[in-house]
Design an enzyme around this catalytic site. Structure first.
Site, short mmCIF file in Angstrom:
data_model
loop_
_atom_site.label_atom_id
_atom_site.label_comp_id
_atom_site.label_asym_id
_atom_site.label_seq_id
_atom_site.Cartn_x
_atom_site.Cartn_y
_atom_site.Cartn_z
N GLU A 74 -18.87 33.08 -83.08
CA GLU A 74 -18.52 33.56 -81.73
C GLU A 74 -17.06 33.31 -81.41
OE1 GLU A 74 -20.04 35.05 -78.74
OE2 GLU A 74 -21.09 35.87 -80.47
N LYS A 89 -16.48 26.33 -77.72
CA LYS A 89 -16.63 25.99 -79.14
C LYS A 89 -15.28 26.03 -79.86
CE LYS A 89 -20.97 25.08 -80.26
NZ LYS A 89 -21.41 23.97 -81.11
P1 NDP Z 1 -30.45 24.97 -80.52
O1 NDP Z 1 -30.21 25.60 -79.21
O2 NDP Z 1 -31.74 25.22 -81.22
O3 NDP Z 1 -30.30 23.37 -80.37
C1 NDP Z 1 -29.34 22.80 -79.55
C2 NDP Z 1 -29.57 21.30 -79.51
O4 NDP Z 1 -28.58 20.70 -78.67
C3 NDP Z 1 -30.94 20.89 -78.94
O5 NDP Z 1 -31.40 19.79 -79.67
C4 NDP Z 1 -30.59 20.48 -77.52
O6 NDP Z 1 -31.48 19.55 -76.97
C5 NDP Z 1 -29.24 19.82 -77.76
N1 NDP Z 1 -28.44 19.65 -76.56
C6 NDP Z 1 -28.14 20.60 -75.63
N2 NDP Z 1 -27.37 20.07 -74.67
C7 NDP Z 1 -27.19 18.75 -74.98
C8 NDP Z 1 -26.51 17.67 -74.39
N3 NDP Z 1 -25.84 17.81 -73.24
N4 NDP Z 1 -26.53 16.47 -74.99
C9 NDP Z 1 -27.22 16.30 -76.14
N5 NDP Z 1 -27.92 17.27 -76.75
C10 NDP Z 1 -27.89 18.50 -76.18
O7 NDP Z 1 -29.22 25.34 -81.47
P2 NDP Z 1 -29.17 25.61 -83.05
O8 NDP Z 1 -29.96 24.56 -83.73
O9 NDP Z 1 -29.44 27.03 -83.32
O10 NDP Z 1 -27.61 25.40 -83.33
C11 NDP Z 1 -27.08 24.12 -83.66
C12 NDP Z 1 -25.60 24.09 -83.34
O11 NDP Z 1 -24.92 25.07 -84.12
C13 NDP Z 1 -25.25 24.40 -81.89
O12 NDP Z 1 -24.11 23.62 -81.58
C14 NDP Z 1 -24.88 25.87 -81.89
O13 NDP Z 1 -23.99 26.17 -80.85
C15 NDP Z 1 -24.22 25.97 -83.26
N6 NDP Z 1 -24.30 27.27 -83.90
C16 NDP Z 1 -25.52 27.88 -84.05
C17 NDP Z 1 -25.64 29.07 -84.73
C18 NDP Z 1 -26.94 29.78 -84.89
O14 NDP Z 1 -26.92 30.97 -85.22
N7 NDP Z 1 -28.08 29.11 -84.74
C19 NDP Z 1 -24.44 29.71 -85.33
C20 NDP Z 1 -23.22 28.93 -85.16
C21 NDP Z 1 -23.17 27.76 -84.47
P3 NDP Z 1 -32.82 20.02 -76.15
O15 NDP Z 1 -33.87 20.23 -77.21
O16 NDP Z 1 -33.07 18.84 -75.27
O17 NDP Z 1 -32.47 21.26 -75.41
P1 GDR Z 2 -25.56 35.25 -80.22
O1 GDR Z 2 -27.15 35.38 -80.40
O2 GDR Z 2 -25.12 35.61 -78.86
O3 GDR Z 2 -24.95 36.01 -81.35
O4 GDR Z 2 -25.36 33.67 -80.39
P2 GDR Z 2 -28.26 36.10 -79.52
O5 GDR Z 2 -29.46 36.18 -80.39
O6 GDR Z 2 -28.42 35.49 -78.18
O7 GDR Z 2 -27.64 37.58 -79.31
C1 GDR Z 2 -27.30 38.39 -80.41
C2 GDR Z 2 -26.95 39.79 -79.89
O8 GDR Z 2 -28.13 40.40 -79.37
C3 GDR Z 2 -27.81 41.00 -78.12
N1 GDR Z 2 -29.02 41.12 -77.32
C4 GDR Z 2 -29.72 40.12 -76.79
N2 GDR Z 2 -29.57 38.78 -76.90
C5 GDR Z 2 -30.48 37.98 -76.28
N3 GDR Z 2 -30.39 36.64 -76.41
N4 GDR Z 2 -31.51 38.49 -75.54
C6 GDR Z 2 -31.70 39.85 -75.39
O9 GDR Z 2 -32.63 40.31 -74.73
C7 GDR Z 2 -30.76 40.70 -76.07
N5 GDR Z 2 -30.66 42.05 -76.18
C8 GDR Z 2 -29.59 42.29 -76.94
C9 GDR Z 2 -26.76 40.09 -77.52
O10 GDR Z 2 -26.06 40.74 -76.47
C10 GDR Z 2 -25.92 39.78 -78.75
O11 GDR Z 2 -24.99 40.81 -78.95
C11 GDR Z 2 -26.04 32.96 -81.40
C12 GDR Z 2 -26.24 31.52 -80.90
O12 GDR Z 2 -27.06 30.83 -81.81
C13 GDR Z 2 -24.90 30.80 -80.82
O13 GDR Z 2 -25.14 29.42 -80.54
C14 GDR Z 2 -24.17 30.95 -82.15
O14 GDR Z 2 -22.93 30.30 -82.09
C15 GDR Z 2 -24.01 32.41 -82.51
O15 GDR Z 2 -25.30 33.00 -82.60
C16 GDR Z 2 -23.33 32.61 -83.86
#
Ligand code: NDP
Ligand code: GDR
Length: 353
Positions: free
Chosen positions: A129, A155
């Protein structure tokens, strides 16, 4: 001697896969969990009785982070915690900055002020992102950043502060610039899981309509299980560095819907402006299993973000060469695994009435 890891965000998708991986490798794993009124540890249930210790903590709470780092003295820290929803970051920009940007700074400051910069290795969960409307594709480690959401901006601040602590204080900090990665453990408000969960429920008559926003957004979708391996590999290298982690293939949200519907043999009916079948026919090669039917997918402007990132696709060449990392799970296998898991979940829901 066994190594010790401290994982923030352990209750999330990546946290649970990473905890599994580290436990398999013999680590003592310490996870930071937020206090919540209702239980938020569903993804960790199967790890009960292992070398996993959970501590209350929050990225907004500096003294607790300081105390945890001092107490655990981890060999490796994985900073996965974040307000991770891009759409929600437009509604909660202040909190998103506090948690994602300042939270990372607080953790790095704990490492530095405790004098652990030379011994504790630090992984920062950076994201595609940060590229936003990148002018070039596929994106690499040297593509300029142009974030398009409070999430992306926060980020990016965290990414730069991690690099800054590496350069200024010698902290072994690595940033993984991960593209979207999904799994059956993905949160239900992210688009992949929203689609597989809804279509599985619609297949069993438990839901009538799937409402989505931007159907044309394109993402590079991989499997979370593969991506946490890359996180670990980065911290095992002789030098700290930053790496793009991606599959190199991009698909639209529309294609994700079509692939999930095909896995369930559902016929689709598209509703809402811009959601017509002709647009689908343009992007889906003929003979791929798409057919018209009664499963309604509706474009709802409420799910459209103030601005969106139109397309992202990563080049993980550096990770392939230096880390020896390649993704194992392709798009079709990922969608099928998520659909199968959500179908089993919907069947349990149907049985429970
Ligand atoms: P999730 O949303 O599944 O998990 C996020 C985690 O962060 C949860 O354990 C949540 O806890 C915790 N959290 C949120 N706010 C706080 C806080 N204030 N203090 C402590 N813990 C907190 O994310 P993902 O596992 O998918 O992603 C992991 C990381 O990688 C994130 O930083 C995300 O932004 C980043 N990322 C993810 C990608 C993806 O496609 N999945 C791609 C690139 C980066 P709780 O369960 O209590 O909500
Ligand atoms: P993203 O993932 O924004 O790429 O972030 P998300 O799945 O939320 O959206 C991907 C794309 O789909 C479009 N979209 C919708 N998205 C959601 N959530 N809900 C909808 O109903 C919907 N309809 C269309 C969005 O507009 C977007 O273009 C994820 C997260 O895991 C981040 O934490 C991480 O950093 C990035 O991927 C890489």
């Amino acid at each position: 001697m066994s190594r010790t890891a401290l994982v923030t965000g352990i209750t999330g998708q990546d946290g649970s896969y990473l905890a599994e991986l580290l436990l398999q490798k013999g680590y003592a794993v310490h996870g930071v969990t937020r206090h919540a009124s209702s239980l938020n540890r569903a993804r960790l249930g199967h790890l009960t009785g292992t070398a996993l210790t959970l501590h209350h903590g929050d990225l907004t709470d500096a003294p607790t982070l300081q105390r945890l780092v001092q107490q655990v003295r981890p060999d490796e820290i994985y900073n996965l915690a974040a307000q991770s929803h891009v759409g929600v970051s437009f509604e909660l920009p202040g909190y998103t900055m506090d948690c994602n940007a300042l939270g990372t700074l607080r953790l790095l400051e704990a490492v530095r002020t405790l004098g652990l910069g030379g011994t504790t290795r630090f992984y920062q969960a950076s994201t595609s992102e940060m590229f936003g409307t990148a002018a070039t594709s596929p994106q690499t480690e040297s593509t300029p950043f142009e974030p398009r959401s409070p999430y992306g901006v926060a980020k990016l601040a965290a990414h730069w502060i991690a690099r800054n602590y590496r350069e200024a204080y010698g902290v072994f900090a690595c940033c993984g610039i991960l593209f979207n990665h999904e799994s059956p453990r993905r949160g239900e408000s992210f688009v992949s899981r929203k689609i597989t969960r809804a279509l599985a429920r619609m297949h069993l008559g438990l839901q009538d309509v799937l409402e989505l926003g931007n159907l044309d957004a394109e993402r590079d979708w991989g499997h979370a299980r593969d991506y946490v391996e890359a996180q670990w590999l980065m911290l095992q290298q002789p030098q700290p560095d930053d790496y793009v982690i991606a599959t190199g293939k991009r698909h639209s949200v529309r294609e994700f819907v079509v692939a999930a519907a095909a896995a369930l043999d559902l016929g689709l009916r598209w509703e809402g402006e811009g959601a017509d079948e002709r647009a689908v026919a343009d992007i889906v090669p003929s003979g791929s299993g798409i057919r018209s039917g009664q499963t309604v997918v509706r474009l709802d402007p409420r799910h459209v973000r103030p601005i969106d990132v139109p397309a992202l696709c990563g080049d993980a060449g550096k990770a392939r060469h230096v880390l020896g990392w390649t993704p194992r799970t392709g798009f079709d296998a990922l969608v099928r695994e998520m659909v199968a898991s959500d179908l089993a979940l919907a069947q349990r829901e149907a049985r429970a009435g």
